[in-house]
Motif scaffolding. Structure first.
Motif, PDB file in Angstrom:
ATOM      1  N   ILE A  69      -9.913  81.698  31.103  1.00 28.62           N
ATOM      2  CA  ILE A  69     -10.263  80.414  31.702  1.00 28.62           C
ATOM      3  C   ILE A  69     -10.838  79.486  30.642  1.00 28.62           C
ATOM      4  CG2 ILE A  69     -11.748  79.272  33.376  1.00 28.62           C
ATOM      5  CD1 ILE A  69     -11.638  81.783  35.067  1.00 28.62           C
ATOM      6  N   THR A  70     -10.262  78.291  30.501  1.00 30.76           N
ATOM      7  CA  THR A  70     -10.725  77.337  29.497  1.00 30.76           C
ATOM      8  C   THR A  70     -10.731  75.912  30.051  1.00 30.76           C
ATOM      9  OG1 THR A  70      -8.598  76.693  28.536  1.00 30.76           O
ATOM     10  CG2 THR A  70      -9.549  78.773  27.781  1.00 30.76           C
ATOM     11  N   ASP A  71     -11.355  75.032  29.300  1.00 30.66           N
ATOM     12  CA  ASP A  71     -11.376  73.611  29.634  1.00 30.66           C
ATOM     13  C   ASP A  71     -10.601  72.847  28.561  1.00 30.66           C
ATOM     14  OD1 ASP A  71     -11.912  71.039  30.494  1.00 30.66           O
ATOM     15  OD2 ASP A  71     -14.034  71.068  29.917  1.00 30.66           O
ATOM     16  N   HIS A  72      -9.283  72.813  28.720  1.00 31.31           N
ATOM     17  CA  HIS A  72      -8.406  72.143  27.763  1.00 31.31           C
ATOM     18  C   HIS A  72      -8.605  72.674  26.347  1.00 31.31           C
ATOM     19  CE1 HIS A  72      -8.526  69.252  31.148  1.00 31.31           C
ATOM     20  NE2 HIS A  72      -7.295  68.965  30.768  1.00 31.31           N
ATOM     21  N   GLN A  73      -8.865  73.969  26.241  1.00 29.67           N
ATOM     22  CA  GLN A  73      -9.029  74.600  24.938  1.00 29.67           C
ATOM     23  C   GLN A  73      -8.212  75.888  24.902  1.00 29.67           C
ATOM     24  OE1 GLN A  73     -13.375  75.100  24.952  1.00 29.67           O
ATOM     25  NE2 GLN A  73     -13.527  73.511  23.411  1.00 29.67           N
ATOM     26  N   VAL A  74      -7.592  76.132  23.762  1.00 29.03           N
ATOM     27  CA  VAL A  74      -6.865  77.387  23.544  1.00 29.03           C
ATOM     28  C   VAL A  74      -7.171  77.842  22.120  1.00 29.03           C
ATOM     29  CG1 VAL A  74      -4.628  78.540  23.457  1.00 29.03           C
ATOM     30  CG2 VAL A  74      -5.002  76.701  25.108  1.00 29.03           C
ATOM     31  N   ILE A  93     -10.097  74.764  39.954  1.00 27.98           N
ATOM     32  CA  ILE A  93     -11.335  74.174  40.454  1.00 27.98           C
ATOM     33  C   ILE A  93     -11.008  72.849  41.138  1.00 27.98           C
ATOM     34  CG2 ILE A  93     -13.601  73.256  39.797  1.00 27.98           C
ATOM     35  CD1 ILE A  93     -13.623  75.174  37.435  1.00 27.98           C
ATOM     36  N   PRO A  94     -11.568  72.580  42.321  1.00 29.31           N
ATOM     37  CA  PRO A  94     -11.287  71.318  43.020  1.00 29.31           C
ATOM     38  C   PRO A  94     -11.485  70.112  42.117  1.00 29.31           C
ATOM     39  CG  PRO A  94     -12.531  72.786  44.453  1.00 29.31           C
ATOM     40  CD  PRO A  94     -12.473  73.457  43.104  1.00 29.31           C
ATOM     41  N   VAL A  95     -10.579  69.160  42.208  1.00 22.64           N
ATOM     42  CA  VAL A  95     -10.560  68.025  41.287  1.00 22.64           C
ATOM     43  C   VAL A  95     -11.833  67.191  41.367  1.00 22.64           C
ATOM     44  CG1 VAL A  95      -9.375  66.530  42.960  1.00 22.64           C
ATOM     45  CG2 VAL A  95      -9.184  66.066  40.500  1.00 22.64           C
ATOM     46  N   GLU A  96     -12.443  67.107  42.571  1.00 21.42           N
ATOM     47  CA  GLU A  96     -13.651  66.301  42.718  1.00 21.42           C
ATOM     48  C   GLU A  96     -14.851  66.907  41.995  1.00 21.42           C
ATOM     49  OE1 GLU A  96     -13.354  68.941  46.434  1.00 21.42           O
ATOM     50  OE2 GLU A  96     -12.004  67.772  45.127  1.00 21.42           O
ATOM     51  N   VAL A  97     -14.736  68.162  41.577  1.00 23.72           N
ATOM     52  CA  VAL A  97     -15.823  68.866  40.893  1.00 23.72           C
ATOM     53  C   VAL A  97     -15.754  68.655  39.384  1.00 23.72           C
ATOM     54  CG1 VAL A  97     -16.835  71.150  40.464  1.00 23.72           C
ATOM     55  CG2 VAL A  97     -15.941  70.580  42.730  1.00 23.72           C
ATOM     56  N   LEU A  98     -14.587  68.329  38.891  1.00 15.10           N
ATOM     57  CA  LEU A  98     -14.347  68.268  37.449  1.00 15.10           C
ATOM     58  C   LEU A  98     -14.784  66.949  36.829  1.00 15.10           C
ATOM     59  CD1 LEU A  98     -10.838  69.957  37.433  1.00 15.10           C
ATOM     60  CD2 LEU A  98     -13.036  70.988  36.813  1.00 15.10           C
ATOM     61  N   PRO A  99     -15.124  66.976  35.538  1.00 15.61           N
ATOM     62  CA  PRO A  99     -15.253  68.169  34.698  1.00 15.61           C
ATOM     63  C   PRO A  99     -16.536  68.921  35.027  1.00 15.61           C
ATOM     64  CG  PRO A  99     -15.953  66.266  33.455  1.00 15.61           C
ATOM     65  CD  PRO A  99     -15.450  65.744  34.780  1.00 15.61           C
ATOM     66  N   THR A 100     -16.554  70.193  34.735  1.00 16.45           N
ATOM     67  CA  THR A 100     -17.762  70.991  34.930  1.00 16.45           C
ATOM     68  C   THR A 100     -18.072  71.770  33.659  1.00 16.45           C
ATOM     69  OG1 THR A 100     -18.876  72.621  36.337  1.00 16.45           O
ATOM     70  CG2 THR A 100     -16.530  72.984  35.900  1.00 16.45           C
ATOM     71  N   ASN A 109     -15.497  79.959  41.612  1.00 16.70           N
ATOM     72  CA  ASN A 109     -14.227  79.433  42.108  1.00 16.70           C
ATOM     73  C   ASN A 109     -13.008  80.232  41.661  1.00 16.70           C
ATOM     74  OD1 ASN A 109     -14.566  76.618  43.590  1.00 16.70           O
ATOM     75  ND2 ASN A 109     -16.065  76.627  41.920  1.00 16.70           N
ATOM     76  N   VAL A 110     -13.214  81.344  40.950  1.00 19.29           N
ATOM     77  CA  VAL A 110     -12.059  82.074  40.395  1.00 19.29           C
ATOM     78  C   VAL A 110     -11.110  82.585  41.475  1.00 19.29           C
ATOM     79  CG1 VAL A 110     -13.193  82.723  38.240  1.00 19.29           C
ATOM     80  CG2 VAL A 110     -13.391  84.224  40.238  1.00 19.29           C
ATOM     81  N   ILE A 113      -7.641  81.027  41.928  1.00 19.68           N
ATOM     82  CA  ILE A 113      -6.498  81.250  41.038  1.00 19.68           C
ATOM     83  C   ILE A 113      -5.414  81.978  41.825  1.00 19.68           C
ATOM     84  CG2 ILE A 113      -5.696  82.368  38.920  1.00 19.68           C
ATOM     85  CD1 ILE A 113      -8.570  82.145  37.842  1.00 19.68           C
ATOM     86  N   GLU A 114      -4.312  81.316  42.066  1.00 19.49           N
ATOM     87  CA  GLU A 114      -3.279  81.842  42.969  1.00 19.49           C
ATOM     88  C   GLU A 114      -2.734  83.186  42.536  1.00 19.49           C
ATOM     89  OE1 GLU A 114      -0.175  79.105  43.853  1.00 19.49           O
ATOM     90  OE2 GLU A 114      -1.523  77.507  44.526  1.00 19.49           O
ATOM     91  N   GLU A 115      -2.492  83.347  41.235  1.00 14.55           N
ATOM     92  CA  GLU A 115      -1.859  84.586  40.760  1.00 14.55           C
ATOM     93  C   GLU A 115      -2.836  85.751  40.642  1.00 14.55           C
ATOM     94  OE1 GLU A 115      -0.647  81.411  37.652  1.00 14.55           O
ATOM     95  OE2 GLU A 115      -2.147  81.534  39.246  1.00 14.55           O
ATOM     96  N   LEU A 116      -4.126  85.481  40.822  1.00 17.96           N
ATOM     97  CA  LEU A 116      -5.137  86.529  40.646  1.00 17.96           C
ATOM     98  C   LEU A 116      -4.974  87.631  41.682  1.00 17.96           C
ATOM     99  CD1 LEU A 116      -7.704  87.360  39.064  1.00 17.96           C
ATOM    100  CD2 LEU A 116      -9.044  86.143  40.790  1.00 17.96           C
TER     101      LEU A 116
END
Length: 334
Positions: A69-74, A93-100, A109-110, A113-116
């Protein structure tokens, strides 16, 4: 051999590179006050993620998927394949919460994740596997998360303690401690807890409410459905946590889900010796552990470092490059 455990188990690893100037600029633009939740050490990266992934390949290759899990980082060294998936905050994560920048928001909120998979293990990037593990070390064959149900007590010393109190308040208002003890005494006083923890559990058992559970800083086994149950049980408290850009004293953490698993009788006992906590500056102790592992996992915590202990922490990272020197499938080839 995994004792006939045929269900999938995923790993979830939140990660941040606090040295990324673009990310740091974004983070700083949202800081309204300085507190424990905004401290630089909370976002510091010692480069241990690479070694965690190497240790997973070496000692936990049974894992189904690894969600980073990252915030636009790899990480620039990361090689993606069918076993590892990078999940950005905006993907679950719900869009209204971001950025966090709040670890509690990121972790609570994990389940979105749909594929989890239903069964997963939440890790931090300061953890390492140091001995061969099996699925049964994290879940029982019937799907119960492996954990320790030993009771403990709160010893307030920082802002983080407020979050533990918030977790416990919700548990105490929803569950009867003595009914739990009556129905789960074999788990509460299990020999795997060890003598000291069992004695402490015995001493606090007569008290009318839960005072705390022993909280090992280690990989935590979870069932996805229990996150959903907690969100349904305590929607206001979870929504309040979601609103905090940085960690605050008025919120709850993923330990609330863990406590729910314990008090609802869903766990299977695991030895208190499964893991060992170290400060990353304890170079000699860590070296001895790596040479002759007495535990399955270790923690390399990097909080509260001064200039001297920071340098020692860098020496520990050098150690890791010796003991886990084989590049994993998750690293690019040079």
């Amino acid at each position: 051999m995994n004792n006939n455990i045929d269900f999938k188990i995923d790993f979830v690893i939140p990660w941040v590179d606090g040295s990324d100037k673009s990310w740091t600029c974004k983070k700083n633009s949202y800081i309204k006050k300085n507190n424990d939740g905004t401290s630089e050490e909370r976002f510091r990266d010692f480069g241990t993620l690479k070694y965690l992934l190497r240790s997973i390949e070496k000692y936990a290759d049974w894992v189904h998927k690894i969600f980073l899990i990252t915030d636009h980082q790899v990480p620039n060294w990361l090689h993606l394949n069918e076993k590892i998936v990078v999940i950005d905050h905006n993907e679950y994560i719900p869009v209204e919460v971001l950025p966090t920048f709040n670890s509690n928001v990121i972790e609570l909120n994990v389940w979105r994740i749909e594929e989890l998979s239903e069964h997963f293990v939440l890790l931090n990037d300061d953890l390492l596997f140091i001995k061969n593990t099996q699925k049964k070390d994290f879940f029982s064959p019937d799907g119960k998360p492996k954990d320790i149900a030993a009771q403990s007590i709160l010893m307030p010393r920082d802002d983080f303690t407020h979050i533990a109190v918030n977790n416990l308040s919700l548990i105490n208002n929803s569950f009867d401690k003595h009914i739990w003890l009556l129905n789960n005494w074999k788990t509460a006083f299990n020999f795997r807890n060890g003598i000291i923890l069992n004695i402490l559990s015995l001493l606090v058992s007569p008290l009318p409410y839960f005072t705390r559970f022993y909280d090992p800083h280690i990989a935590v086994s979870y069932k996805k459905k229990n996150f959903i149950k907690i969100w349904n049980m305590f929607p206001e408290q979870l929504k309040l946590t979601n609103q905090n850009k940085f960690r605050e004293i008025n919120e709850v953490s993923h330990w609330l889900v863990r406590y729910f698993q314990i008090v609802s009788g869903q766990i299977s006992p695991r030895s208190h010796n499964f893991s060992k906590y170290y400060d990353i500056s304890q170079v000699e102790n860590i070296k001895r552990e790596l040479r002759n592992p007495k535990h399955y996992m270790i923690v390399l915590n990097d909080a509260n470092l001064n200039s001297t202990s920071y340098e020692q922490g860098l020496k520990t990272v050098q150690l890791l490059d010796i003991f886990l020197n084989k590049r994993s499938q998750f690293e690019k080839r040079r």
